[in-house]
Design a protein around this motif. Structure first.
Motif, mmCIF file in Angstrom:
data_model
loop_
_atom_site.group_PDB
_atom_site.id
_atom_site.type_symbol
_atom_site.label_atom_id
_atom_site.label_comp_id
_atom_site.label_asym_id
_atom_site.label_seq_id
_atom_site.Cartn_x
_atom_site.Cartn_y
_atom_site.Cartn_z
ATOM 1 N N ILE A 144 32.499 13.110 -13.221
ATOM 2 C CA ILE A 144 31.236 13.362 -12.515
ATOM 3 C C ILE A 144 30.121 12.591 -13.222
ATOM 4 C CG2 ILE A 144 29.546 15.107 -11.812
ATOM 5 C CD1 ILE A 144 31.850 17.149 -11.775
ATOM 6 N N LYS A 145 29.469 11.690 -12.500
ATOM 7 C CA LYS A 145 28.448 10.830 -13.085
ATOM 8 C C LYS A 145 27.041 11.139 -12.592
ATOM 9 C CE LYS A 145 31.455 8.804 -15.460
ATOM 10 N NZ LYS A 145 32.135 7.524 -15.255
ATOM 11 N N LEU A 146 26.967 11.952 -11.545
ATOM 12 C CA LEU A 146 25.685 12.163 -10.886
ATOM 13 C C LEU A 146 25.604 13.578 -10.343
ATOM 14 C CD1 LEU A 146 23.098 11.088 -9.337
ATOM 15 C CD2 LEU A 146 24.660 10.307 -7.545
ATOM 16 N N ILE A 147 24.456 14.237 -10.585
ATOM 17 C CA ILE A 147 24.197 15.549 -9.971
ATOM 18 C C ILE A 147 23.011 15.404 -9.025
ATOM 19 C CG2 ILE A 147 23.561 17.963 -10.368
ATOM 20 C CD1 ILE A 147 24.728 17.812 -13.137
ATOM 21 N N LEU A 148 23.174 15.894 -7.802
ATOM 22 C CA LEU A 148 22.086 15.848 -6.823
ATOM 23 C C LEU A 148 21.573 17.261 -6.596
ATOM 24 C CD1 LEU A 148 24.457 13.750 -4.869
ATOM 25 C CD2 LEU A 148 22.154 12.851 -5.058
ATOM 26 N N ILE A 149 20.275 17.452 -6.840
ATOM 27 C CA ILE A 149 19.661 18.769 -6.676
ATOM 28 C C ILE A 149 18.508 18.627 -5.692
ATOM 29 C CG2 ILE A 149 18.356 20.600 -7.835
ATOM 30 C CD1 ILE A 149 19.726 19.757 -10.461
ATOM 31 N N CYS A 150 18.478 19.466 -4.689
ATOM 32 C CA CYS A 150 17.403 19.408 -3.701
ATOM 33 C C CYS A 150 16.493 20.618 -3.904
ATOM 34 C CB CYS A 150 18.015 19.436 -2.304
ATOM 35 S SG CYS A 150 16.834 19.163 -0.993
ATOM 36 N N SER A 151 15.212 20.362 -4.235
ATOM 37 C CA SER A 151 14.288 21.475 -4.496
ATOM 38 C C SER A 151 12.863 21.102 -4.094
ATOM 39 C CB SER A 151 14.331 21.861 -5.978
ATOM 40 O OG SER A 151 13.412 22.913 -6.232
ATOM 41 N N PRO A 152 12.231 21.853 -3.207
ATOM 42 C CA PRO A 152 12.761 22.940 -2.386
ATOM 43 C C PRO A 152 13.977 22.468 -1.582
ATOM 44 C CG PRO A 152 10.365 22.851 -2.190
ATOM 45 C CD PRO A 152 10.779 21.651 -2.970
ATOM 46 N N ASN A 153 14.952 23.374 -1.458
ATOM 47 C CA ASN A 153 16.232 22.968 -0.878
ATOM 48 C C ASN A 153 16.196 22.979 0.647
ATOM 49 O OD1 ASN A 153 19.034 22.292 -0.948
ATOM 50 N ND2 ASN A 153 19.566 24.450 -0.626
ATOM 51 N N ASN A 154 16.811 21.962 1.208
ATOM 52 C CA ASN A 154 17.030 21.880 2.643
ATOM 53 C C ASN A 154 18.500 22.228 2.880
ATOM 54 O OD1 ASN A 154 17.296 21.125 5.301
ATOM 55 N ND2 ASN A 154 16.829 18.955 4.976
ATOM 56 N N PRO A 155 18.865 23.197 3.695
ATOM 57 C CA PRO A 155 18.078 23.899 4.718
ATOM 58 C C PRO A 155 17.574 25.282 4.301
ATOM 59 C CG PRO A 155 20.375 24.375 5.082
ATOM 60 C CD PRO A 155 20.294 23.551 3.817
ATOM 61 N N THR A 156 17.757 25.707 3.028
ATOM 62 C CA THR A 156 17.418 27.096 2.719
ATOM 63 C C THR A 156 15.914 27.292 2.515
ATOM 64 O OG1 THR A 156 17.839 26.738 0.354
ATOM 65 C CG2 THR A 156 19.685 27.524 1.684
ATOM 66 N N GLY A 157 15.207 26.258 2.088
ATOM 67 C CA GLY A 157 13.750 26.321 1.983
ATOM 68 C C GLY A 157 13.211 26.725 0.621
ATOM 69 N N ASN A 158 14.066 27.298 -0.239
ATOM 70 C CA ASN A 158 13.569 27.795 -1.529
ATOM 71 C C ASN A 158 13.517 26.707 -2.594
ATOM 72 O OD1 ASN A 158 16.547 28.002 -1.354
ATOM 73 N ND2 ASN A 158 16.392 28.710 -3.457
ATOM 74 N N LYS A 202 36.474 6.124 -7.834
ATOM 75 C CA LYS A 202 36.801 6.563 -9.184
ATOM 76 C C LYS A 202 35.900 7.698 -9.656
ATOM 77 C CE LYS A 202 37.017 4.487 -13.755
ATOM 78 N NZ LYS A 202 36.121 3.525 -14.389
ATOM 79 N N ASP A 203 34.608 7.459 -9.652
ATOM 80 C CA ASP A 203 33.677 8.472 -10.146
ATOM 81 C C ASP A 203 33.371 9.521 -9.080
ATOM 82 O OD1 ASP A 203 33.521 7.223 -12.592
ATOM 83 O OD2 ASP A 203 31.831 5.955 -11.988
ATOM 84 N N LYS A 204 32.831 10.642 -9.549
ATOM 85 C CA LYS A 204 32.473 11.738 -8.639
ATOM 86 C C LYS A 204 31.006 12.119 -8.821
ATOM 87 C CE LYS A 204 37.124 13.593 -9.097
ATOM 88 N NZ LYS A 204 37.919 14.588 -9.831
ATOM 89 N N ALA A 205 30.507 12.863 -7.853
ATOM 90 C CA ALA A 205 29.151 13.409 -7.937
ATOM 91 C C ALA A 205 29.226 14.895 -7.629
ATOM 92 C CB ALA A 205 28.223 12.689 -6.969
ATOM 93 N N LEU A 206 28.167 15.605 -7.978
ATOM 94 C CA LEU A 206 28.143 17.057 -7.762
ATOM 95 C C LEU A 206 26.838 17.454 -7.087
ATOM 96 C CD1 LEU A 206 29.088 20.036 -8.389
ATOM 97 C CD2 LEU A 206 27.896 19.801 -10.581
ATOM 98 N N THR A 207 26.950 18.362 -6.104
ATOM 99 C CA THR A 207 25.741 18.943 -5.532
ATOM 100 C C THR A 207 25.961 20.431 -5.279
ATOM 101 O OG1 THR A 207 23.949 18.622 -3.951
ATOM 102 C CG2 THR A 207 26.174 18.466 -3.066
ATOM 103 N N PHE A 208 24.923 21.102 -4.796
ATOM 104 C CA PHE A 208 24.965 22.551 -4.623
ATOM 105 C C PHE A 208 24.756 22.889 -3.150
ATOM 106 C CE2 PHE A 208 23.659 21.418 -8.853
ATOM 107 C CZ PHE A 208 24.545 22.166 -9.622
ATOM 108 N N SER A 209 25.741 23.588 -2.571
ATOM 109 C CA SER A 209 25.685 23.813 -1.132
ATOM 110 C C SER A 209 25.176 25.213 -0.798
ATOM 111 C CB SER A 209 27.072 23.600 -0.537
ATOM 112 O OG SER A 209 27.996 24.483 -1.156
ATOM 113 N N PRO A 210 24.558 25.427 0.366
ATOM 114 C CA PRO A 210 24.310 24.424 1.399
ATOM 115 C C PRO A 210 23.144 23.512 1.010
ATOM 116 C CG PRO A 210 23.288 26.491 2.024
ATOM 117 C CD PRO A 210 24.009 26.752 0.730
#
Ligand SMILES: *Cc1c(COP(=O)(O)O)cnc(C)c1O
Length: 343
Positions: free
Chosen positions: A140-154, A91-99
């Protein structure tokens, strides 16, 4: 401020947690005949379900109180728990930022949650316009943010993360698995300001304890209550806890190793820049470099033939390999191999 309890799935809000034998008394005890443990042996007792000794030490290294911490069996457990607590399957969705990190998709799939992705811009930063357009979808119930980001490194821009925290009525999980390598950004203090923020960290990378499986999260007491209800009662083994405690007590060792990795990273950037088959090296705030090669696939295969394994990220970022920073000797082997490759 958002009351995060109201963001949890209804069944989780109503859930009564399992209470372990040790939860049910207070005061000093000398004889433990409550948990059907074996009286003999070295690891005969169940681990501390709330990892109190470890949390004391983790609090010191992250500038928060022990009461603002959750410990997981690796941060992968934390990611999975967050999906389970806040997203209704199917039912619910999540959001992330690619790659980005592949486990978000796997965890979403396991939990039957659709994961939407907005592409990072050409600087590998969050494009807020696209993000807010996507967030018009109220499932959308959840946002996933990776920082520093894998695989870009920034590292991702702090102001944009704050924009999302302020304008999104759901949970924001910032995965700082590589945060210790990035001395210029610290989001820790934001947990007291934003009721929807969870920051996850791990001992797997900068602390060198990938084999021990210890991840931890910084967040507020309401979200902690939910995490503690849903986690398996003894989710972090005594062995894991002891390994983590020992590592933090030897913090000088951690600092020394981190300094070596960071200086090796700078050396590797110089070495790689001088190679003909390297097209570009992306800026890194982590212990790896994302590198674009003339021909990433044949470079990958060539390195493998020399017994050197790197991560092929060509499908995520065209012609890119992700190179982890190793010891000086390992890094030299990599450079030598790349130099010996005919282009
Ligand atoms: C390596 C990594 C982790 C670590 O997960 P653990 O389960 O703690 O070992 C988490 N997030 C990202 C982005 C990673 O690259």
């Amino acid at each position: 401020m958002i009351d995060p309890i109201t963001l949890a799935r209804e069944n989780i809000q109503k859930l009564t947690a399992y209470t372990s034998a040790r939860d049910e008394f207070s005061g000093e005890a000398k004889v433990f005949l409550d948990a059907n443990e074996n009286p003999f042996g070295e690891l005969n007792r169940y681990p501390d379900p709330y990892q109190n000794e470890l949390k004391q030490l983790l609090a010191e290294i992250s500038n928060v109180k022990p009461s603002q911490l959750f410990v997981g069996n690796g941060s992968d457990e934390i990611i999975d728990l967050v999906f389970r607590i806040f997203c209704n399957p199917g039912k619910d969705k999540a959001l992330t930022f690619s790659p980005t990190y592949g486990m978000y998709q796997v965890s979403a799939d396991i939990n039957d949650v659709e994961l939407l992705t907005c592409p990072l811009d050409d600087q590998f930063e969050i494009d807020l316009d696209t993000a807010f357009k996507t967030l018009n979808d109220t499932s959308i119930k959840l946002i996933l943010i990776c920082s520093p980001n894998n695989p870009t490194g920034n590292r991702l821009n702090k102001d944009r993360i704050i924009e999302l925290l302020e304008n999104f009525n759901g949970i924001v999980l910032v995965d700082e698995a590589y945060g210790e390598f990035d001395e210029d950004q610290n989001l820790d203090e934001l947990i007291s300001e934003y009721g929807n923020l969870i920051i996850s960290k791990t001992m797997s990378k900068a602390w060198g304890l990938a084999g021990a499986r210890v991840g931890y999260a910084l967040t507020n007491s309401s979200i902690l209550e939910l995490l503690n209800k849903v986690k398996p009662p003894y989710n972090v083994s005594t062995l894991n806890q002891v390994a983590a405690i020992k590592a933090i007590r030897k913090k000088q060792e951690f600092e020394k190793r981190k300094a070596i990795i960071l200086s090796e990273r700078e050396r590797m950037i110089k070495e790689l820049t001088s190679l003909v088959n390297v097209i570009s090296i992306f800026p890194s705030n982590a212990n790896f470099l994302l590198v674009a090669f003339e021909d990433a696939l044949s470079t990958y295969d060539y390195l493998l033939s020399k017994g050197i394994v790197v991560r092929n990220r060509d499908k995520l970022v065209k012609n890119c390999l992700r190179l982890t920073i190793g010891t000086e000797t390992e890094n030299n082997q990599l450079i030598q191999a790349l130099k010996s490759m005919k282009s």
